[in-house]
Design a protein around this motif. Structure first.
Motif, PDB file in Angstrom:
ATOM      1  N   ILE A  31       0.839  -1.205   0.000  1.00  0.00           N
ATOM      2  CA  ILE A  31       0.000   0.000   0.000  1.00  0.00           C
ATOM      3  C   ILE A  31       0.867   1.246   0.000  1.00  0.00           C
ATOM      4  CG2 ILE A  31      -1.631   1.344   1.390  1.00  0.00           C
ATOM      5  CD1 ILE A  31      -2.936  -1.279   2.218  1.00  0.00           C
ATOM      6  N   GLU A  32       1.961   1.195   0.766  1.00  0.00           N
ATOM      7  CA  GLU A  32       2.878   2.335   0.815  1.00  0.00           C
ATOM      8  C   GLU A  32       3.523   2.568  -0.560  1.00  0.00           C
ATOM      9  OE1 GLU A  32       6.877   3.630   3.263  1.00  0.00           O
ATOM     10  OE2 GLU A  32       5.475   2.228   4.211  1.00  0.00           O
ATOM     11  N   ARG A  33       3.914   1.490  -1.227  1.00  0.00           N
ATOM     12  CA  ARG A  33       4.551   1.614  -2.544  1.00  0.00           C
ATOM     13  C   ARG A  33       3.567   2.120  -3.602  1.00  0.00           C
ATOM     14  NH1 ARG A  33       6.072  -3.037  -4.818  1.00  0.00           N
ATOM     15  NH2 ARG A  33       5.664  -4.494  -3.120  1.00  0.00           N
ATOM     16  N   LEU A  34       2.325   1.714  -3.479  1.00  0.00           N
ATOM     17  CA  LEU A  34       1.328   2.153  -4.454  1.00  0.00           C
ATOM     18  C   LEU A  34       1.056   3.646  -4.354  1.00  0.00           C
ATOM     19  CD1 LEU A  34      -1.258  -0.791  -4.220  1.00  0.00           C
ATOM     20  CD2 LEU A  34       0.286  -0.306  -6.105  1.00  0.00           C
ATOM     21  N   GLY A  35       1.032   4.150  -3.104  1.00  0.00           N
ATOM     22  CA  GLY A  35       0.827   5.579  -2.882  1.00  0.00           C
ATOM     23  C   GLY A  35      -0.518   6.048  -3.404  1.00  0.00           C
TER      24      GLY A  35
END
Length: 403
Positions: free
Chosen positions: A231-235
Motif C-alpha cells: 500500500i505504501e509503494r502504491l501511494g
C-alpha cells in the motif's frame, strides 16, 4: 473438469423427474446425445441421481440430472425418493417425464405441486408419443410437449423450450464488477497457508479476479504479510478503489487498510452473489444470545479434506468460543449433507457456497427461516466478531437498516 471449464455451481441445473419406466433415462440420453443413463425396460433401473456437467446447445454450460422414479417402493425405494426430493432443492429447471400411454399418475401430480411450491420453472414432457394415438397427444404449449425419445421426435423442440425456461436461471450476475469502473485498481489479499490449495487459488478468488478483469479494471494480489509495504509503494497514484480479503485475516487487513478505502471479503461478496447476504447480516447478531450447551451448525458446500487449521471446523469455532466465553457445541455438515431438521441448532454459520448453486443456498436459507433458526456466513461472522461488520458491508448501502 479442467480449470477453464465453467464450475458446476455456475451452470444451469436441469433435472428430469417422473415415475419408473416413463422413459426419463431414454429422454436424457436423447437430449444430451450421449449414453448418460442406463436404459432398461425393468422398473427402477435408475437407482441414484446421475449428474453430468456438459455443454448443451442452445443453452451452453449445464448440469443434467437424471433421477430415480418418484413412485419407487419398499425401503430402498423410499431412500431413492428421498434423494430425488433433495435434487428439487438445486434444480433450476424441472422436466417432468410422463408416459403418454399411461397418463399422469399420483406421483406425477405430487411432483408438479412441489415444482410450484418451490417456484421451479418446469415443463411436462409426454414421452412415447410414437406409441400413442395422435388424438390423445396434448396440444403443444409453453409448458407441455409430446416427444418420442426412442424415435428422436420433437427432441430439438424440447431443448428449445428448456432453454427458454433456463434463460432466467442464468441471469447475468456480478460478484463485484458492478461496484467498480474500468479505471479502478482492486487489491486482493490472499493468504497462502497450510489450508490453501497447493499451486492454485480457491474458486471465489478465481471468480472475483475474472469478474474484475471482465470490465477492464486492474487486479493486484498480495499475501497479508506484504500488504502494508505494498500500500505504501502504491501511494496515492495507484490507490486501490477497493480491498477484498480472505475473511480469516480480516482483523489484520482492516488495521492496515485506511478507513477511506472500501474493504470487504470474498465470503461476503459470495453471500450477495448466492442470495444470502441480507439474511446473513440479520442472523449474525444471534451470536450474542448463545448460551452454554447451544449447538452451532457449520455448513460447508464442498467435501474437501479438512486440514488442522480448517476455517470452518477449527478456526471459526475457536474464535466463536473465545468471543462468547460460552461452552458451545459445534456440528458440521458438508457437500449435499445439509440436515432437514434444524430445530436443535441455535445458529447456522454457512460457508460462501461457491460449490453450490444459488437455488441450493436459497433453499437452505429458507429451511432455516421456516424453522426459526438464524443463519449467517463465514465472512459476516468473522467481520462481526472483529467489530468491523459495518465497514465490511458499507459498499452495500441497502444494508444500513439491518446493522
Amino acid at each position: 473438469m479442467s480449470l477453464n471449464d465453467t464450475p458446476s455451481s455456475e451452470r444451469v441445473h436441469i433435472a428430469f423427474f417422473g415415475c419408473r419406466n416413463a422413459g426419463k433415462s431414454s429422454l436424457v440420453n436423447a437430449v444430451t446425445g450421449q449414453d448418460l443413463s442406463v436404459v432398461s425396460d425393468v422398473f427402477g433401473t435408475t437407482t441414484d441421481p446421475v449428474k453430468k456437467a456438459m455443454e448443451l446447445l442452445p443453452m451452453g454450460p449445464v448440469v443434467i440430472i437424471d433421477t430415480p422414479g418418484f413412485d419407487d417402493e419398499g425401503e430402498l425405494g423410499e431412500l431413492r425418493v428421498r434423494k430425488t426430493r433433495q435434487i428439487l432443492n438445486r434444480a433450476d429447471v424441472a422436466v417432468l417425464v410422463v408416459d403418454i400411454t399411461i397418463g399422469m399418475k399420483k406421483s406425477d401430480k405430487e411432483l408438479l405441486e412441489m415444482f410450484r411450491e418451490k417456484e421451479i420453472p418446469y415443463i411436462v414432457v409426454w414421452n412415447k408419443a410414437d406409441l400413442a394415438d395422435k388424438s390423445v397427444c396434448p396440444k403443444e404449449n409453453e409448458n407441455e410437449i409430446a416427444v418420442s425419445a426412442l424415435q428422436n421426435q420433437n427432441i430439438n423442440e424440447l431443448k428449445e423450450k428448456i432453454a427458454h425456461l433456463a434463460k432466467h436461471s442464468g441471469e447475468d450476475k456480478h460478484l463485484v464488477s458492478d461496484l467498480l469502473t474500468p479505471e479502478d485498481i482492486v487489491l486482493l489479499v490472499i493468504p497462502i497457508d497450510k489450508s490453501a490449495p497447493k499451486g492454485r487459488l480457491i474458486l471465489p478468488q478465481q471468480q472475483v479476479i475474472r469478474d474484475i478483469l471482465d470490465i477492464g479494471a486492474s487486479v493486484i494480489c498480495a499475501k497479508e504479510a506484504e500488504l502494508s509495504e505494498l500500500i505504501e509503494r502504491l501511494g496515492e497514484k495507484a490507490r486501490p478503489a477497493m480491498v477484498i480479503t480472505d475473511s480469516q485475516v480480516f482483523d489484520r487487513v482492516s488495521k492496515e487498510v485506511g478507513e477511506d478505502i472500501p474493504l470487504t471479503s470474498f465470503s461476503i461478496l459470495m453471500a450477495r452473489y448466492k442470495g444470502l447476504l441480507d439474511e446473513a447480516v440479520k442472523g449474525v447478531a444471534a451470536i450474542e444470545n448463545l448460551k452454554d450447551g447451544d449447538i452451532v451448525l457449520m455448513g460447508e458446500g464442498c467435501t474437501h479434506h479438512r486440514q488442522c487449521e480448517d476455517i470452518g471446523t477449527v478456526k471459526i469455532p475457536n474464535w466463536l468460543k473465545e468471543y462468547t466465553g460460552k461452552d458451545i457445541r459445534i456440528e458440521a455438515s458438508s457437500g449435499q449433507g445439509f440436515p432437514d431438521d434444524l430445530s436443535k441448532y441455535s445458529l447456522i454459520i454457512h460457508c460462501g457456497g461457491c460449490m453450490l448453486n444459488e437455488r441450493e443456498i436459497r433453499y437452505r436459507m429458507k429451511c432455516a427461516k421456516d424453522q426459526g433458526v438464524p443463519i449467517t456466513n463465514y465472512g459476516i461472522t468473522i467481520a462481526y466478531m472483529n467489530g468491523i461488520l459495518k465497514r465490511s458491508v458499507a459498499i452495500f448501502p441497502h444494508l444500513n437498516g439491518l446493522l
